[in-house]
Design a protein around this motif. Structure first.
Motif, PDB file in Angstrom:
ATOM      1  N   TRP A 202       0.715  -1.353  -0.060  1.00 26.41           N
ATOM      2  CA  TRP A 202       0.121   0.054  -0.047  1.00 26.41           C
ATOM      3  C   TRP A 202       0.828   1.224  -0.071  1.00 26.41           C
ATOM      4  O   TRP A 202       0.634   2.222  -0.773  1.00 26.41           O
ATOM      5  CB  TRP A 202      -1.058   0.030   1.359  1.00 26.41           C
ATOM      6  N   LEU A 203       2.046   1.290   0.687  1.00 27.82           N
ATOM      7  CA  LEU A 203       2.729   2.306   0.958  1.00 27.82           C
ATOM      8  C   LEU A 203       3.497   2.479  -0.521  1.00 27.82           C
ATOM      9  O   LEU A 203       3.776   3.424  -1.056  1.00 27.82           O
ATOM     10  CB  LEU A 203       3.923   2.003   2.045  1.00 27.82           C
ATOM     11  N   ARG A 204       3.831   1.588  -1.124  1.00 29.80           N
ATOM     12  CA  ARG A 204       4.683   1.533  -2.419  1.00 29.80           C
ATOM     13  C   ARG A 204       3.834   1.904  -3.563  1.00 29.80           C
ATOM     14  O   ARG A 204       4.315   2.806  -4.314  1.00 29.80           O
ATOM     15  CB  ARG A 204       5.176   0.064  -2.822  1.00 29.80           C
ATOM     16  N   THR A 205       2.599   1.599  -3.436  1.00 29.78           N
ATOM     17  CA  THR A 205       1.567   2.196  -4.426  1.00 29.78           C
ATOM     18  C   THR A 205       1.357   3.512  -4.248  1.00 29.78           C
ATOM     19  O   THR A 205       1.412   4.306  -5.293  1.00 29.78           O
ATOM     20  CB  THR A 205       0.287   1.460  -4.364  1.00 29.78           C
ATOM     21  N   ALA A 206       1.271   4.085  -3.012  1.00 27.56           N
ATOM     22  CA  ALA A 206       0.821   5.568  -2.684  1.00 27.56           C
ATOM     23  C   ALA A 206       2.258   6.282  -3.301  1.00 27.56           C
ATOM     24  O   ALA A 206       2.209   7.268  -3.668  1.00 27.56           O
ATOM     25  CB  ALA A 206       0.806   5.851  -1.093  1.00 27.56           C
ATOM     26  N   GLY A 207       3.328   5.790  -2.752  1.00 28.36           N
ATOM     27  CA  GLY A 207       4.820   6.349  -3.107  1.00 28.36           C
ATOM     28  C   GLY A 207       4.721   6.502  -4.689  1.00 28.36           C
ATOM     29  O   GLY A 207       5.622   7.427  -5.126  1.00 28.36           O
TER      30      GLY A 207
END
Length: 266
Positions: A202-207
């Motif tokens: 989820w953080l990689r997608t947001a990043g």
């Protein structure tokens, strides 16, 4: 903008001379310049004790954080503190009287200081890349050209993002606190704490869609050869999109914010 560009060399040269005068500040900056290497040391300890994550080796972490050290010192966040100080003291009034827009005054001042600093930092990193066997970067001319373009984009987005955020000072006295909170998020989404590839999904997608990766993670991944043509094009597209968005936000915030400014110098 075309009327301002001819003034940039003189303004940057003046800022460079001022920065070179304060040698003590340069020394202190050098002491903090290699802060990302502390994070690298943590990851190397993790690799030594538990083994490397999938797709990463100790050499990869060396290469990643050595390049991240350069990007760490290209961030334009310092202008936030200068904007805030000038708004509080009234020195912004003096800048408003000059023929060059305050944005360009802050930008050239920041760039001049960084040029002095990079004169020391870049040779040190080149020497490290030559002496340390674990550092491995591609010398492909096309990739190096793409990395150079990504570095320019990283600095432009970083500078414009910080300048836009600084204009909150027209409405609030908590600009710097808000900026620290903003970069608290950015430290995770940019690849500073750890490469985005090792972050939760989820953080990689947001990043991948937030502006922070453009300012650090993207140029580093490009330099390391971890991005194919489509991924590289996507990274540039995101960065250019955020550059345009912050340019628009800056113009709107400046137009309405400067009307509220009532401080006087002295």
């Amino acid at each position: 903008m075309r009327d301002v560009l001819p003034a940039y060399p003189s303004l940057v040269r003046s800022a460079t001379l001022v920065a070179a005068t304060y040698r003590g500040r340069i020394v202190l900056s050098l002491l903090t310049a290699f802060f990302p290497l502390l994070t690298m040391a943590v990851w190397l300890t993790v690799v030594a004790e538990g083994g490397p994550p999938d797709g990463w080796t100790a050499g990869d972490f060396l290469s990643y954080y050595a390049a991240a050290t350069l990007l760490w010192n290209l961030a334009g966040d310092r202008v936030v503190w200068q904007w805030d100080a000038d708004m509080r003291s009234g020195d912004l009034s003096v800048r408003l009287l000059r023929p060059v827009h305050p944005f360009h005054q802050y930008a050239t001042s920041d760039l001049g200081q960084r040029l002095v600093f990079l004169v020391v930092l870049v040779p040190a990193l080149v020497l490290a890349a030559w002496l340390v066997p674990g550092l491995n970067y591609s010398a492909d001319p096309l990739r190096l050209a793409a990395v150079a373009a990504a570095l320019v984009l990283a600095y432009a987005v970083s500078l414009l993002m910080a300048s836009t955020f600084a204009l909150i000072g027209f409405w609030s006295t908590q600009t710097t606190n808000g900026w620290l909170l903003w970069w608290g998020l950015g430290s995770f989404a940019s690849g500073w704490v750890a490469p985005l590839a090792l972050m939760p999904d989820w953080l990689r997608t947001a990043g991948m869609v937030l502006p922070f990766r453009t300012t650090m993670g993207f140029p580093v991944e490009l330099l390391m050869g971890r991005l194919d043509a489509d991924q590289s094009a996507y990274g540039f597209a995101v960065g250019l999109g955020w550059l345009a968005a912050f340019a628009l936000l800056y113009r709107v915030a400046w137009r309405f914010g400067v009307r509220r400014y009532q401080a006087v110098a002295g």
